[in-house]
Scaffold this active site. Sequence first.
Site, PDB file in Angstrom:
ATOM      1  N   LYS A  34       0.851  -1.205   0.000  1.00 38.24           N
ATOM      2  CA  LYS A  34       0.000   0.000   0.000  1.00 38.24           C
ATOM      3  C   LYS A  34       0.883   1.250   0.000  1.00 38.24           C
ATOM      4  CE  LYS A  34      -0.285  -0.556   4.991  1.00 38.24           C
ATOM      5  NZ  LYS A  34      -1.115  -0.806   6.157  1.00 38.24           N
ATOM      6  N   TYR A 270      14.564  31.175   4.502  1.00 38.50           N
ATOM      7  CA  TYR A 270      13.344  31.814   5.037  1.00 38.50           C
ATOM      8  C   TYR A 270      13.370  31.935   6.552  1.00 38.50           C
ATOM      9  CZ  TYR A 270      10.896  30.893   0.579  1.00 38.50           C
ATOM     10  OH  TYR A 270      10.502  30.851  -0.726  1.00 38.50           O
TER      11      TYR A 270
HETATM   12  C1  PLP Z   1      -0.336  -1.623   6.917  1.00 40.52           C
HETATM   13  C2  PLP Z   1      -0.876  -2.880   7.432  1.00 40.52           C
HETATM   14  C3  PLP Z   1      -0.017  -3.895   7.882  1.00 40.52           C
HETATM   15  C4  PLP Z   1       1.482  -3.708   7.999  1.00 40.52           C
HETATM   16  O1  PLP Z   1       1.820  -2.983   9.150  1.00 40.52           O
HETATM   17  P1  PLP Z   1       3.340  -2.733   9.564  1.00 40.52           P
HETATM   18  O2  PLP Z   1       3.261  -2.035  10.866  1.00 40.52           O
HETATM   19  O3  PLP Z   1       3.939  -1.889   8.491  1.00 40.52           O
HETATM   20  O4  PLP Z   1       3.997  -4.067   9.638  1.00 40.52           O
HETATM   21  C5  PLP Z   1      -0.579  -5.100   8.237  1.00 40.52           C
HETATM   22  N1  PLP Z   1      -1.922  -5.289   8.187  1.00 40.52           N
HETATM   23  C6  PLP Z   1      -2.762  -4.318   7.805  1.00 40.52           C
HETATM   24  C7  PLP Z   1      -4.229  -4.586   7.795  1.00 40.52           C
HETATM   25  C8  PLP Z   1      -2.277  -3.094   7.418  1.00 40.52           C
HETATM   26  O5  PLP Z   1      -3.133  -2.142   7.026  1.00 40.52           O
END
Ligand code: PLP
Length: 377
Positions: A34, A270
């Site tokens: 993702k 800035y």
């Molecule tokens: C993002 C996510 C993970 C991974 O989490 P991490 O902390 O990066 O290991 C696992 N399960 C779900 C449902 C997620 O949304």
Amino acid sequence: MRTKAIIYLNHFLENLLAVKARIGINRHICIPVKADGYGHGAIEIAKTSLKAGVFCFGIAAVEEGIELRKGGIKAPLLLFSQPHFKEIPAIIYNGLIPYVSDSEFITALNDQAKLRKSKIPVHLKIDTGMGRLGCLTEEAPALAQQINKSAGLKYMGTATHFAVSDSTDPADIAYTKLQIVRFKEALESIKSAGIEPGIVNAANSGAVILHPESWFDMVRPGIFLYGYKTADESKIPGFPFERLKAKPVMELRCTVVLIKKVKKGESVSYGRIWTAEEDTNIAILSAGYADGLPRLASSKWQAVINGKNYPLVGRICMDQCCVDLGAETDVLRWDEASLFGGSAPDAGALAASVGTIPYEITCGINKRVERVNMYTP
Ligand SMILES: *Cc1c(COP(=O)(O)O)cnc(C)c1O
């Protein structure tokens, strides 16, 4: 090239191997890609994982699934987040596997699947204490039954998600254990209703590191695979596994685009938050907050040029930042500068210096930044 994110795919593979060794050969790994693979490039991360024998990925948006399909990824894509009803045709068309939390959405999926004469695989998501997506534990058997009876759906797995699995605080350890107990009870109640819970999955990175009893059939570690260890098992006395090591996958690199002399008493950038105490040389670097370098890191961070550390001075701007090279310098125009990763401290250290988490740093590296995939050092 102004600014590039070097993606050390060999580090990703080493992290993946470490997870495989930890969980054993009988479990699957679903790799969260993702948010464009936490900023690392979802398609390249998926291709690399496929070559290493991992074949299932996690996404948060239907669009991310479409992008992966366009990129030639045919593997199962688990849709972790709750999509809109309007996105169901795209879910079917792209063969995405949604996590479902409620009866209304299960009905909508089934109706659309029947209309299109297809069968949608789904995971039932149970809220065991995260307090976000997922059904209540007591609703689980009825929803499992609804899925099972839906001609357009296939009950493929059962999932939950942890709230504090990366913490070694005793109260947080106890809370994660409570979530695991609630999850196991829900799985039992599903089985008692005569339904097979399928691929049972719960563990994010924190749980992979700290909670072996949460591994079940498949784990979903994200941040660890990208190279940041957010949980420390060495803080648990007598922990039965070797300490895992993560190698940061991303380096943010930019270029010295100009070197200029700044006189004692003159200010830089800035807001005039920095003034030269002596005559000095300032290097203007080709990265700013629009590339994902947090503005809050102004005066708190450094760049590494030819193996040497130079402090960031003045405000980080949208497209540039500045470092103090000192009165005498061997840095040359067009030298490269590492802002994190590689020879510089990693995104986890940068995150800590501005009060956030490495996820936010790597996800924030803008699409203006070119990804360069490498297999060294
Ligand atoms: C993002 C996510 C993970 C991974 O989490 P991490 O902390 O990066 O290991 C696992 N399960 C779900 C449902 C997620 O949304």
